[in-house]
Design a protein around this motif. Structure first.
Motif, PDB file in Angstrom:
ATOM      1  N   ALA A  93      -5.059   0.891   5.219  1.00  0.00           N
ATOM      2  CA  ALA A  93      -5.089   1.615   6.040  1.00  0.00           C
ATOM      3  C   ALA A  93      -4.581   3.068   6.083  1.00  0.00           C
ATOM      4  O   ALA A  93      -6.071   3.794   6.797  1.00  0.00           O
ATOM      5  CB  ALA A  93      -4.091   0.632   7.441  1.00  0.00           C
ATOM      6  N   SER A  94      -4.014   3.297   5.609  1.00  0.00           N
ATOM      7  CA  SER A  94      -3.953   4.681   4.860  1.00  0.00           C
ATOM      8  C   SER A  94      -5.120   5.534   4.110  1.00  0.00           C
ATOM      9  O   SER A  94      -5.386   6.645   4.294  1.00  0.00           O
ATOM     10  CB  SER A  94      -1.994   4.925   4.513  1.00  0.00           C
ATOM     11  OG  SER A  94      -1.428   4.511   4.772  1.00  0.00           O
ATOM     12  N   PHE A  95      -5.671   4.336   2.918  1.00  0.00           N
ATOM     13  CA  PHE A  95      -6.443   5.709   2.137  1.00  0.00           C
ATOM     14  C   PHE A  95      -7.804   4.840   2.227  1.00  0.00           C
ATOM     15  O   PHE A  95      -8.014   5.487   1.118  1.00  0.00           O
ATOM     16  CB  PHE A  95      -5.769   4.823   0.560  1.00  0.00           C
ATOM     17  CG  PHE A  95      -4.607   5.452   0.924  1.00  0.00           C
ATOM     18  CD1 PHE A  95      -4.184   7.260   0.647  1.00  0.00           C
ATOM     19  CD2 PHE A  95      -3.343   5.183   0.127  1.00  0.00           C
ATOM     20  CE1 PHE A  95      -3.190   7.564   0.506  1.00  0.00           C
ATOM     21  CE2 PHE A  95      -1.453   5.537  -0.005  1.00  0.00           C
ATOM     22  CZ  PHE A  95      -2.359   6.997   0.382  1.00  0.00           C
ATOM     23  N   GLU A 100      -5.638   2.827  -7.464  1.00  0.00           N
ATOM     24  CA  GLU A 100      -4.533   3.706  -8.498  1.00  0.00           C
ATOM     25  C   GLU A 100      -4.640   5.037  -8.439  1.00  0.00           C
ATOM     26  O   GLU A 100      -3.781   5.611  -8.100  1.00  0.00           O
ATOM     27  CB  GLU A 100      -4.868   3.213  -9.710  1.00  0.00           C
ATOM     28  CG  GLU A 100      -3.690   3.781 -11.046  1.00  0.00           C
ATOM     29  CD  GLU A 100      -4.079   3.750 -12.343  1.00  0.00           C
ATOM     30  OE1 GLU A 100      -3.203   3.974 -12.942  1.00  0.00           O
ATOM     31  OE2 GLU A 100      -4.664   2.762 -12.542  1.00  0.00           O
ATOM     32  N   LEU A 101      -5.784   6.002  -7.974  1.00  0.00           N
ATOM     33  CA  LEU A 101      -6.263   7.252  -8.314  1.00  0.00           C
ATOM     34  C   LEU A 101      -5.764   7.726  -6.588  1.00  0.00           C
ATOM     35  O   LEU A 101      -4.667   8.774  -6.542  1.00  0.00           O
ATOM     36  CB  LEU A 101      -7.625   7.660  -7.687  1.00  0.00           C
ATOM     37  CG  LEU A 101      -7.985   7.389  -9.438  1.00  0.00           C
ATOM     38  CD1 LEU A 101      -9.526   7.957  -9.655  1.00  0.00           C
ATOM     39  CD2 LEU A 101      -7.189   8.057 -10.726  1.00  0.00           C
ATOM     40  N   ASP A 102      -5.611   7.233  -5.665  1.00  0.00           N
ATOM     41  CA  ASP A 102      -4.850   7.178  -4.220  1.00  0.00           C
ATOM     42  C   ASP A 102      -3.285   7.216  -4.356  1.00  0.00           C
ATOM     43  O   ASP A 102      -2.687   8.415  -4.094  1.00  0.00           O
ATOM     44  CB  ASP A 102      -5.208   6.583  -3.101  1.00  0.00           C
ATOM     45  CG  ASP A 102      -6.254   6.286  -2.786  1.00  0.00           C
ATOM     46  OD1 ASP A 102      -7.425   7.709  -2.992  1.00  0.00           O
ATOM     47  OD2 ASP A 102      -7.307   5.255  -2.242  1.00  0.00           O
ATOM     48  N   HIS A 106      -1.705  11.220  -4.201  1.00  0.00           N
ATOM     49  CA  HIS A 106      -0.790  10.892  -2.908  1.00  0.00           C
ATOM     50  C   HIS A 106       0.311  10.595  -3.274  1.00  0.00           C
ATOM     51  O   HIS A 106       1.146   9.362  -2.213  1.00  0.00           O
ATOM     52  CB  HIS A 106      -1.395  10.287  -1.809  1.00  0.00           C
ATOM     53  CG  HIS A 106      -3.442  10.835  -1.706  1.00  0.00           C
ATOM     54  ND1 HIS A 106      -2.968  12.147  -1.176  1.00  0.00           N
ATOM     55  CD2 HIS A 106      -4.422  10.926  -1.714  1.00  0.00           C
ATOM     56  CE1 HIS A 106      -4.829  12.312  -0.821  1.00  0.00           C
ATOM     57  NE2 HIS A 106      -5.402  11.679  -1.336  1.00  0.00           N
ATOM     58  N   LEU A 107       0.973  10.715  -3.703  1.00  0.00           N
ATOM     59  CA  LEU A 107       2.334  10.038  -4.638  1.00  0.00           C
ATOM     60  C   LEU A 107       3.209  10.072  -3.225  1.00  0.00           C
ATOM     61  O   LEU A 107       4.082   9.426  -3.211  1.00  0.00           O
ATOM     62  CB  LEU A 107       2.934  10.135  -6.200  1.00  0.00           C
ATOM     63  CG  LEU A 107       3.847   9.475  -6.113  1.00  0.00           C
ATOM     64  CD1 LEU A 107       3.811   7.896  -6.593  1.00  0.00           C
ATOM     65  CD2 LEU A 107       4.562   9.750  -7.686  1.00  0.00           C
ATOM     66  N   GLU A 108       4.215  11.643  -2.767  1.00  0.00           N
ATOM     67  CA  GLU A 108       4.313  11.616  -1.608  1.00  0.00           C
ATOM     68  C   GLU A 108       4.096  10.679  -0.831  1.00  0.00           C
ATOM     69  O   GLU A 108       5.397  10.258   0.513  1.00  0.00           O
ATOM     70  CB  GLU A 108       4.507  12.736  -1.415  1.00  0.00           C
ATOM     71  CG  GLU A 108       3.363  13.652  -0.622  1.00  0.00           C
ATOM     72  CD  GLU A 108       2.414  13.549  -1.417  1.00  0.00           C
ATOM     73  OE1 GLU A 108       0.971  14.153  -1.074  1.00  0.00           O
ATOM     74  OE2 GLU A 108       2.488  14.198  -3.116  1.00  0.00           O
ATOM     75  N   LYS A 109       3.134   9.983  -0.254  1.00  0.00           N
ATOM     76  CA  LYS A 109       2.864   9.483   0.991  1.00  0.00           C
ATOM     77  C   LYS A 109       2.843   8.266   0.479  1.00  0.00           C
ATOM     78  O   LYS A 109       3.296   7.544   1.822  1.00  0.00           O
ATOM     79  CB  LYS A 109       0.561   9.971   1.630  1.00  0.00           C
ATOM     80  CG  LYS A 109       0.660   9.034   2.545  1.00  0.00           C
ATOM     81  CD  LYS A 109      -0.601   9.365   2.781  1.00  0.00           C
ATOM     82  CE  LYS A 109      -1.486   8.523   4.558  1.00  0.00           C
ATOM     83  NZ  LYS A 109      -2.309   9.206   4.936  1.00  0.00           N
ATOM     84  N   ALA A 110       2.746   7.983   0.143  1.00  0.00           N
ATOM     85  CA  ALA A 110       3.159   6.284  -1.230  1.00  0.00           C
ATOM     86  C   ALA A 110       4.599   5.904  -1.043  1.00  0.00           C
ATOM     87  O   ALA A 110       5.203   5.331  -0.533  1.00  0.00           O
ATOM     88  CB  ALA A 110       2.804   6.112  -2.152  1.00  0.00           C
TER      89      ALA A 110
END
Length: 145
Positions: A93-95, A100-102, A106-110
């Motif tokens: 829903a977020s991406f 994998e690239l997301d 966007h590691l901080e969001k994960a």
């Protein structure tokens, strides 16, 4: 209790790791490699639960990503599978169809989404609506600054 949460690609590269129990930093890469190798080597007809040292590993594969959760022996494996599925749906829903690239870009969001769901190894929130609301508020605050 949840001890760690790992996200790996099919080649065994760790894309996200979050620990809720102390494991010395220098021991983590070898442990992660062994855990990922153990999960990746299993075929689709085998169970998604694996014993590893003092942990039970619960894993699930979604497209090219492996979501692996290490828990203690008292944790319910099916609830952890549901947690993984819920996490993937929130990432989707977020991406818009997470890949994998997301996660890499966007590691901080994960991590933020994972922190909204789990704290100190205990599941806090499972409502997609509440978690996505927090993520959207964070995105709005980031845009303002």
């Amino acid at each position: 209790m949840i001890k760690f949460f790992l996200l790996s690609n099919k080649q065994g590269q760790i894309r996200l790791s979050h620990y809720y129990d102390f494991i010395p930093f220098d021991q983590r890469p070898a442990m992660e490699a062994e855990i990922v190798r153990k999960c990746i080597s299993r075929n689709a007809s085998q169970c998604s639960f694996v014993e590893y040292k003092d942990y039970k590993l619960v894993y699930r594969r979604y497209s090219s990503l492996y979501f692996i959760v290490g828990v203690d022996s008292s944790e319910n494996e099916l609830s952890i599978l549901e947690l993984i599925h819920n996490y993937v749906e929130i990432l989707d829903a977020s991406f818009e169809q997470v890949c994998e690239l997301d996660i890499m870009f966007h590691l901080e969001k994960a991590h933020f989404i994972l922190d909204e769901m789990i704290s100190n190894g205990h599941i806090l929130e499972i409502s997609r609506f509440h978690i996505l609301e927090s993520v959207n508020l964070m995105s709005i605050a980031d845009q303002k600054s």
